[in-house]
Enzyme design. Structure first.
Site, PDB file in Angstrom:
ATOM      1  CB  VAL A 193       4.110   7.730  10.869  1.00  0.00           C
ATOM      2  CG1 VAL A 193       2.704   8.104  10.445  1.00  0.00           C
ATOM      3  CG2 VAL A 193       4.419   6.264  10.580  1.00  0.00           C
ATOM      4  CB  SER A 243      -1.725  -7.015  16.040  1.00  0.00           C
ATOM      5  OG  SER A 243      -1.947  -8.318  15.539  1.00  0.00           O
ATOM      6  CE1 TYR A 301       1.805  -5.923  11.998  1.00  0.00           C
ATOM      7  CE2 TYR A 301       1.068  -7.855  13.230  1.00  0.00           C
ATOM      8  CZ  TYR A 301       0.792  -6.650  12.607  1.00  0.00           C
ATOM      9  OH  TYR A 301      -0.499  -6.174  12.603  1.00  0.00           O
ATOM     10  CE  LYS A 320       0.720  -3.363  14.383  1.00  0.00           C
ATOM     11  NZ  LYS A 320       0.130  -2.020  14.217  1.00  0.00           N
TER      12      LYS A 320
HETATM   13  N1  LIG Z   1      -5.593  -6.514   8.606  1.00  0.00           N
HETATM   14  C1  LIG Z   1      -5.354  -7.205   9.710  1.00  0.00           C
HETATM   15  O1  LIG Z   1      -5.592  -8.414   9.797  1.00  0.00           O
HETATM   16  C2  LIG Z   1      -4.813  -6.501  10.941  1.00  0.00           C
HETATM   17  C3  LIG Z   1      -4.907  -7.151  12.175  1.00  0.00           C
HETATM   18  C4  LIG Z   1      -4.411  -6.518  13.305  1.00  0.00           C
HETATM   19  C5  LIG Z   1      -3.852  -5.265  13.225  1.00  0.00           C
HETATM   20  N2  LIG Z   1      -3.751  -4.674  12.004  1.00  0.00           N
HETATM   21  C6  LIG Z   1      -3.139  -3.348  11.963  1.00  0.00           C
HETATM   22  O2  LIG Z   1      -4.095  -2.444  11.450  1.00  0.00           O
HETATM   23  C7  LIG Z   1      -3.418  -1.408  10.743  1.00  0.00           C
HETATM   24  C8  LIG Z   1      -3.990  -1.311   9.327  1.00  0.00           C
HETATM   25  O3  LIG Z   1      -3.839  -2.552   8.679  1.00  0.00           O
HETATM   26  P1  LIG Z   1      -4.425  -2.828   7.214  1.00  0.00           P
HETATM   27  O4  LIG Z   1      -4.812  -4.232   7.130  1.00  0.00           O
HETATM   28  O5  LIG Z   1      -5.414  -1.784   6.868  1.00  0.00           O
HETATM   29  O6  LIG Z   1      -3.086  -2.700   6.347  1.00  0.00           O
HETATM   30  P2  LIG Z   1      -2.710  -1.632   5.234  1.00  0.00           P
HETATM   31  O7  LIG Z   1      -1.346  -2.025   4.748  1.00  0.00           O
HETATM   32  O8  LIG Z   1      -3.809  -1.509   4.249  1.00  0.00           O
HETATM   33  O9  LIG Z   1      -2.672  -0.277   6.031  1.00  0.00           O
HETATM   34  C9  LIG Z   1      -1.523   0.327   6.512  1.00  0.00           C
HETATM   35  C10 LIG Z   1      -1.518   1.757   6.008  1.00  0.00           C
HETATM   36  O10 LIG Z   1      -0.389   2.404   6.602  1.00  0.00           O
HETATM   37  C11 LIG Z   1       0.274   3.125   5.570  1.00  0.00           C
HETATM   38  N3  LIG Z   1       1.675   3.293   5.956  1.00  0.00           N
HETATM   39  C12 LIG Z   1       2.658   2.357   5.934  1.00  0.00           C
HETATM   40  N4  LIG Z   1       3.829   2.908   6.289  1.00  0.00           N
HETATM   41  C13 LIG Z   1       3.576   4.220   6.550  1.00  0.00           C
HETATM   42  C14 LIG Z   1       4.387   5.326   6.952  1.00  0.00           C
HETATM   43  N5  LIG Z   1       5.696   5.179   7.149  1.00  0.00           N
HETATM   44  N6  LIG Z   1       3.787   6.530   7.127  1.00  0.00           N
HETATM   45  C15 LIG Z   1       2.462   6.685   6.891  1.00  0.00           C
HETATM   46  N7  LIG Z   1       1.648   5.685   6.509  1.00  0.00           N
HETATM   47  C16 LIG Z   1       2.205   4.471   6.331  1.00  0.00           C
HETATM   48  C17 LIG Z   1       0.088   2.283   4.305  1.00  0.00           C
HETATM   49  O11 LIG Z   1       0.317   3.033   3.122  1.00  0.00           O
HETATM   50  C18 LIG Z   1      -1.339   1.837   4.470  1.00  0.00           C
HETATM   51  O12 LIG Z   1      -2.260   2.746   3.927  1.00  0.00           O
HETATM   52  C19 LIG Z   1      -1.929  -1.745  10.791  1.00  0.00           C
HETATM   53  O13 LIG Z   1      -1.318  -1.075  11.880  1.00  0.00           O
HETATM   54  C20 LIG Z   1      -1.938  -3.245  11.039  1.00  0.00           C
HETATM   55  O14 LIG Z   1      -0.746  -3.692  11.651  1.00  0.00           O
HETATM   56  C21 LIG Z   1      -4.223  -5.254  10.861  1.00  0.00           C
END
Ligand SMILES: NC(=O)c1ccc[n+]([C@@H]2O[C@H](COP(=O)([O-])OP(=O)(O)OC[C@H]3O[C@@H](n4cnc5c(N)ncnc54)[C@H](O)[C@@H]3O)[C@@H](O)[C@H]2O)c1
Length: 256
Positions: free
Chosen positions: A67, A149, A162, A166
């Site tokens: 992305v 987030s 981070y 966000k």
């Molecule tokens: N898990 C949590 O507690 C939480 C809480 C709040 C927000 N989030 C947000 O939710 C989203 C998903 O989190 P998650 O826990 O599933 O983490 P995750 O690391 O499993 O998911 C992130 C995904 O984005 C992909 N990614 C990373 N860089 C990329 C790039 N340059 N181009 C395309 N894809 C890319 C990764 O390969 C991965 O599949 C994120 O934006 C994270 O910041 C997560």
């Protein structure tokens, strides 16, 4: 899986849709009848997830996409429109997530890590929205759903890059919503609390997931399914008059 769900006939892109919470978003959108492109920098995960959704009866496409790369994002939109004929819903979920970013005081964050975090978590949203815009406009009911987030509202220390990224997602959501409302495109954000995604479970302990329970109103660990209801709602026709908003989904930890 597909057929006459709430999103039948719609086409969605979920960035970071190969694994973690994004994979759950892709699955749920497909169950609601949307054709879904699960796109991820981990192309193998994206393809495997799309194959699983297809095997379950959904319409799905898995693509390798970075992305942060303009050409990659533009190619993604072209491929999706070639395959499904349109694009209605963009879920900007791809992110460098806190569990992958070691916790440290702000003055120890390497500038290159700051730049990379902002590139994926903010610039990535801009590039995807920019490339998707002509098709969202044509859709007549375009939807952009950005993933922020709960850390923004808690001001969580130890991840200044981070949390800043966000926070920018909230501002991006509001300003973009103002620009595209005239085309019936809505732009909203979801702000999940600490969520036991498959990826997070690999690196965090049960005790870490349970830590927010002291402050959380609903006393259990948050899971990806807690977020998908709001996602589908925002993607649906029922939410056509809601835009520029950020919905905090954290079991009542932050209230603002
Ligand atoms: N898990 C949590 O507690 C939480 C809480 C709040 C927000 N989030 C947000 O939710 C989203 C998903 O989190 P998650 O826990 O599933 O983490 P995750 O690391 O499993 O998911 C992130 C995904 O984005 C992909 N990614 C990373 N860089 C990329 C790039 N340059 N181009 C395309 N894809 C890319 C990764 O390969 C991965 O599949 C994120 O934006 C994270 O910041 C997560």
């Amino acid at each position: 899986m597909a057929g006459n769900g709430r999103l039948a006939g719609r086409v969605a892109v979920v960035t970071g849709g190969g694994k973690g919470i994004g994979a759950v978003y892709a699955e749920r959108l497909a169950r609601e009848g949307a054709a879904v492109a699960a796109v991820d920098v981990d192309g193998a995960a994206a393809e495997a997830h799309a194959a699983k959704l297809q095997a379950e009866g959904g319409q799905a496409l898995g693509l390798h996409v970075d992305v942060t790369d303009l050409a990659s994002v533009e190619a993604m939109v072209r491929r999706v429109v070639e395959r499904f004929g349109r694009l209605d819903i963009l879920v900007n979920n791809a992110g460098l997530y806190t569990v992958l970013l070691p916790k440290r005081p702000f003055y120890e964050i390497e500038p290159k890590d700051w730049d990379r975090t902002l590139a994926v978590n903010v610039k990535g949203l801009f590039l995807c929205a920019r490339a998707a815009f002509p098709h969202l406009k044509e859709s007549g009911h375009g939807r952009i759903i950005n993933i922020s987030s709960g850390t923004v509202f808690a001001g969580t220390p130890g991840f200044l890059h981070y949390v800043s990224s966000k926070g920018a997602v909230v501002a991006f959501t509001r300003a973009l919503a103002r620009e595209v409302g005239q085309y019936n495109i809505t732009v909203n954000a979801l702000a999940p609390g600490l969520t036991a995604s498959a990826t997070a479970r690999e690196v965090q302990t049960q005790a870490e997931f349970e830590a927010p329970l002291q402050l959380r109103t609903i006393k259990r660990v948050q899971v990806p399914d807690d977020i998908v209801g709001a996602l589908v709602f925002l993607a649906s026709d029922e939410a056509e008059f809601i835009t520029g908003q950020t919905i905090v989904i954290d079991g009542g930890l932050n209230m603002h």
